[in-house]
Design a protein around this motif. Sequence first.
Motif, mmCIF file in Angstrom:
data_model
loop_
_atom_site.group_PDB
_atom_site.id
_atom_site.type_symbol
_atom_site.label_atom_id
_atom_site.label_comp_id
_atom_site.label_asym_id
_atom_site.label_seq_id
_atom_site.Cartn_x
_atom_site.Cartn_y
_atom_site.Cartn_z
ATOM 1 N N LYS A 1 -0.183 -1.038 13.233
ATOM 2 C CA LYS A 1 0.030 -1.598 11.890
ATOM 3 C C LYS A 1 0.778 -0.607 10.999
ATOM 4 C CE LYS A 1 -3.829 -4.809 11.594
ATOM 5 N NZ LYS A 1 -5.229 -4.948 11.196
ATOM 6 N N ALA A 2 0.445 0.672 11.127
ATOM 7 C CA ALA A 2 1.120 1.692 10.316
ATOM 8 C C ALA A 2 2.592 1.801 10.711
ATOM 9 C CB ALA A 2 0.421 3.036 10.475
ATOM 10 N N ALA B 1 4.396 -0.557 12.089
ATOM 11 C CA ALA B 1 5.055 -1.794 11.635
ATOM 12 C C ALA B 1 5.300 -1.748 10.126
ATOM 13 C CB ALA B 1 4.202 -3.000 11.995
ATOM 14 N N ALA B 2 4.333 -1.215 9.366
ATOM 15 C CA ALA B 2 4.482 -1.149 7.905
ATOM 16 C C ALA B 2 5.664 -0.259 7.530
ATOM 17 C CB ALA B 2 3.197 -0.613 7.275
ATOM 18 N N ILE B 3 5.812 0.865 8.216
ATOM 19 C CA ILE B 3 6.902 1.801 7.897
ATOM 20 C C ILE B 3 8.260 1.185 8.250
ATOM 21 C CG2 ILE B 3 7.910 4.046 8.530
ATOM 22 C CD1 ILE B 3 4.908 4.984 8.808
ATOM 23 N N ALA C 1 -1.740 9.227 3.847
ATOM 24 C CA ALA C 1 -2.409 8.029 4.362
ATOM 25 C C ALA C 1 -3.302 8.396 5.548
ATOM 26 C CB ALA C 1 -1.362 7.003 4.786
ATOM 27 N N VAL D 1 -3.741 7.711 8.487
ATOM 28 C CA VAL D 1 -3.258 7.212 9.785
ATOM 29 C C VAL D 1 -2.814 8.404 10.625
ATOM 30 C CG1 VAL D 1 -2.501 4.978 8.923
ATOM 31 C CG2 VAL D 1 -0.907 6.883 8.895
ATOM 32 N N ARG E 1 -0.538 10.804 12.209
ATOM 33 C CA ARG E 1 0.796 11.131 11.687
ATOM 34 C C ARG E 1 1.914 10.792 12.654
ATOM 35 N NH1 ARG E 1 -0.873 16.475 8.186
ATOM 36 N NH2 ARG E 1 -1.321 15.305 6.301
ATOM 37 N N ALA F 1 -8.107 12.960 8.571
ATOM 38 C CA ALA F 1 -7.918 11.515 8.370
ATOM 39 C C ALA F 1 -9.088 10.938 7.576
ATOM 40 C CB ALA F 1 -7.768 10.809 9.702
ATOM 41 N N ARG G 1 -8.621 12.006 3.987
ATOM 42 C CA ARG G 1 -7.529 11.277 3.331
ATOM 43 C C ARG G 1 -7.939 9.866 2.921
ATOM 44 N NH1 ARG G 1 -4.006 14.132 7.185
ATOM 45 N NH2 ARG G 1 -3.973 12.336 8.577
ATOM 46 N N ALA G 2 -8.856 9.257 3.700
ATOM 47 C CA ALA G 2 -9.311 7.901 3.368
ATOM 48 C C ALA G 2 -10.126 7.895 2.078
ATOM 49 C CB ALA G 2 -10.139 7.352 4.521
ATOM 50 N N PHE H 1 2.759 -1.955 0.663
ATOM 51 C CA PHE H 1 3.051 -1.015 1.759
ATOM 52 C C PHE H 1 1.906 -0.007 1.912
ATOM 53 C CE2 PHE H 1 4.938 3.259 2.673
ATOM 54 C CZ PHE H 1 5.079 3.077 4.034
ATOM 55 N N TYR H 2 1.488 0.594 0.784
ATOM 56 C CA TYR H 2 0.401 1.577 0.869
ATOM 57 C C TYR H 2 -0.920 0.912 1.269
ATOM 58 C CZ TYR H 2 3.252 5.430 -0.715
ATOM 59 O OH TYR H 2 4.206 6.420 -0.779
ATOM 60 N N ARG I 1 -1.245 -1.469 3.359
ATOM 61 C CA ARG I 1 -1.197 -1.591 4.833
ATOM 62 C C ARG I 1 -1.490 -0.256 5.491
ATOM 63 N NH1 ARG I 1 4.144 -4.687 6.696
ATOM 64 N NH2 ARG I 1 3.103 -4.662 8.714
ATOM 65 N N LEU I 2 -0.928 0.829 4.933
ATOM 66 C CA LEU I 2 -1.184 2.156 5.524
ATOM 67 C C LEU I 2 -2.666 2.529 5.423
ATOM 68 C CD1 LEU I 2 1.732 4.550 4.470
ATOM 69 C CD2 LEU I 2 1.422 3.341 6.613
ATOM 70 N N TYR I 3 -3.317 2.104 4.336
ATOM 71 C CA TYR I 3 -4.739 2.427 4.152
ATOM 72 C C TYR I 3 -5.642 1.377 4.804
ATOM 73 C CZ TYR I 3 -3.822 6.401 1.153
ATOM 74 O OH TYR I 3 -3.421 7.637 0.690
#
Lengths: 231, 232
Positions: free
Chosen positions: A13-14, A16-18, A97, A99, A101, B70, B73-74, B97-98, B100-102
């Motif tokens: 998902k990360a 795909a988002a990027i 984030a 995720v 890296r 990680a 960061r959450a 966008f952010y 989705r990353l989170y």
Amino acid sequence: MNSPSLARSSFVKAVAAIVQKDLAAEYRSRELLSSMMVFALLVIFIFNYALNLEPSVRAKVTAGVLWVTFVFAGTIGLNRSMAVEKDRGCLDGLLLAPVDRTAIFFGKVISTLIFMLLVEVIMLPFYGLFYNVNLFNPGLLLVMLLGSIGYVVVGTLLSSMAVQTRTRDILLPIILFPIIIPILLSALDASNGFLNHLEFDLIQPALGLLVALDVIFTAVSFMVFDYVVEE
Amino acid sequence: MIEVRKLVKRFGLKTVLRGLDFDVQPGEFVALLGPNGAGKTTFLRILSSLARPSLGEVKIAGYRLPGQAAAVRARLGVVSHMPLLYADLTAEENLRFYARLYGLQNPEPRIAEVLEMVGLEGRRKDLVRTYSRGMQQRLAIGRAVLHDPDVMLFDEPYTGLDQDASTMLDIVLKSVASQGRTVVMTSHDLARAEDLATRFDVLSHGVITASTSREGLGSSNVLTFYKQSLDA
């Protein structure tokens, strides 16, 4: 859902988002694609007049001119792709984030690869027109894909390093070009083989080496990206 | 909520942080004050897992850095003087966008809530490149609180803002802090720090040289406390 598949899902998902974010931003600005395209066109145009070759010789230099064009245009794309992240602190936003890296790395690789392949596919008919050579060869397209993967993987890793410096625009080609020589030579060999309609057995070693280099460079980049982007 | 023990950060031969100790309780709002080059930004970059400590121990919400980065960061929201936003995306697209990353599930109601909190719901479909610096900074705060973090780190959030934008940012910051979050903010604006924070620490030459609570200031003010701690 168990935890490994959860992790895999968030990784995908990360990525795909990027990729989606990069495509949406480029759709709006059209900065990266247009600059790569114009530059590639200029290189092909200049080579056409600078070499001023006989039609029979032109076919022989096709692979070289094509790959020099792709590499030069690709450097613009790599620089711009990372500069967008760095200029407004967005790279920090990505790194903050929760995720893996390497998802950031693969996201940037895939979006840059899409831009580079788009430029390459659009440049082929122009090259054919200028040099009067038929380039619609499935083998050549395969080599372009494999060569571009290796180039973009190494380039993304090195541009994420170069972007941290004040001399990023100059630094990237200086550190990138020596490292991609093996990829470039294999891609040239394989491209020449397909363009000269050699037997597949004769092209296979170069093609195999190109695949091996792609795998090695991807694995190394996967391992070191986290350290490269962290202070 | 934040525990830092004997933190050292070196860049080559230069030592920026020299055995720094720092503790923050849940719900505290700490203003980290200090002259330029004291190591405030480096310290916040280590807390936000953007830089690795050379030596020492850092724990946030019970998780160690850099090993459990990680998880840290959450639970972390970071605002710096850079907006960390994409100019060619709209406010809504940036937040999506952010989100989705989170890994936010059903992010749309949260995006609408955050845009309303930072007063940008009317400009949600505008490209960030058309925003003023103050609006970008408010959206940056929206981005940082999107995943409802326990800990917020602000690195010079007022840099480059005019008076009106700073006043607007005050309101947003107070709203963020009033929700029970732990906040660490670096600032050169002592009046604003005094208005917002519950504790004041001075970082100088890579260590915390003085610390006081709002109550500890007594009849004095932050400016006097800051000058005295630098002179000491």
